[in-house]
Enzyme design. Structure first.
Site, mmCIF file in Angstrom:
data_model
loop_
_atom_site.group_PDB
_atom_site.id
_atom_site.type_symbol
_atom_site.label_atom_id
_atom_site.label_comp_id
_atom_site.label_asym_id
_atom_site.label_seq_id
_atom_site.Cartn_x
_atom_site.Cartn_y
_atom_site.Cartn_z
ATOM 1 C CG HIS A 99 -36.449 55.842 52.358
ATOM 2 N ND1 HIS A 99 -37.789 56.155 52.393
ATOM 3 C CD2 HIS A 99 -35.885 56.678 51.442
ATOM 4 C CE1 HIS A 99 -38.033 57.139 51.548
ATOM 5 N NE2 HIS A 99 -36.901 57.472 50.957
ATOM 6 C CG HIS A 117 -39.539 56.412 59.061
ATOM 7 N ND1 HIS A 117 -40.687 55.694 58.819
ATOM 8 C CD2 HIS A 117 -39.136 56.908 57.864
ATOM 9 C CE1 HIS A 117 -40.970 55.741 57.516
ATOM 10 N NE2 HIS A 117 -40.049 56.480 56.933
#
Length: 271
Positions: A193, A235
């Site tokens: 992303h 993440h």
């Protein structure tokens, strides 16, 4: 001499250590010493034989073990610095994972954070680019959209390849969504992303005429999408930061291989 012999015999008789009950204290000492020395000799011979029969690889390993232990006990400065930064990254990422699950401190905002993350998924962007490409009627618009589609496809392939090589797990055991599996964004490093929104924001800033408030909102959107992945526990912080760097590098790559209008028209006619 004849008189001294009876005297010595009398002394031997009177000596307490010469009695039968004390003979066992004197006699076995030599035998024990001999048995110990013979045992040591036998063990030494057995050890030498086993050392001769052992493989040269085992000798090398036994010689290398102390050096390996020293290397483990005395790591280099680079190793200490890397492990320290890695520990800080994991600790900070876990603290910022406030939406990792429903029981987290910000668990109620998890759905909103996921909705923000959807704006950075590759599948919606590819689908939207294809729809705009079909409806576009200008050569300049088709050129920009074709190169944007190329950039999105390159982003998915590059990030998927890097993630397969690194195979780094996220700070929390969060199951990837359906769109993550479609874009092969299943591992943590680098953040797909983050790379995508960095590439898209830079692409739009260079090829679209936008007012200053829109340019600021575009940059803020990219930052929010990137760090939202840390908040939901998918993440680490370094994954997002590296994703931003890879996104910028992907933009530079697309600029180098920019397709001209004629090339885009040829590809559209084939399609």
């Amino acid at each position: 001499m004849p008189a001294s012999q009876p005297r010595s015999r009398a002394r031997d008789r009177n000596n307490v250590l010469n009695r039968a009950e004390f003979l066992s204290l004197n006699q076995p000492l030599k035998g024990n010493q001999e048995s110990r020395s013979s045992g040591r000799k036998q063990s030494g011979q057995a050890g030498a034989a086993s050392a001769q029969n052992s493989n040269p690889k085992e000798r090398r390993q036994s010689q290398q073990l102390p050096e390996e232990d020293c290397m483990q006990l005395n790591p280099s400065f680079k190793g200490i610095a890397f492990n320290s930064l890695l520990a800080i990254d994991i600790c900070m990422s876990k603290r910022l994972g406030v939406c990792a699950n429903r029981a987290s401190s910000w668990g109620g905002a998890r759905s909103m954070i996921n909705l923000l993350g959807i704006t950075g998924h590759g599948i919606p962007w590819i689908a939207g680019t294809l729809i705009c490409l079909v409806k576009s009627s200008t050569l300049a618009g088709q050129e920009v959209l074709m190169n944007l589609l190329l950039a999105l496809l390159l982003d998915i392939m590059i990030v998927a390849g890097l993630q397969k090589l690194a195979k780094r797990k996220g700070p929390y055991d969060v199951t990837p969504g359906l769109l993550d599996y479609l874009t092969m964004d299943t591992y943590a490093f680098p953040a797909g992303h983050a790379s995508r929104v960095a590439m898209l924001s830079k692409f739009f800033l260079n090829h679209l005429v936008l007012a200053i408030p829109l340019r600021i909102l575009l940059v803020l959107w990219a930052l929010c999408v990137g760090f939202s992945r840390v908040m939901i526990g998918r993440h680490h912080i370094t994954d997002v930061l590296s994703g931003f760097v890879f996104g910028y590098l992907q933009f530079r790559l697309v600029e180098l291989i920019w397709m001209s209008s004629n090339t885009c028209q040829m590809l559209i006619s084939i399609w």
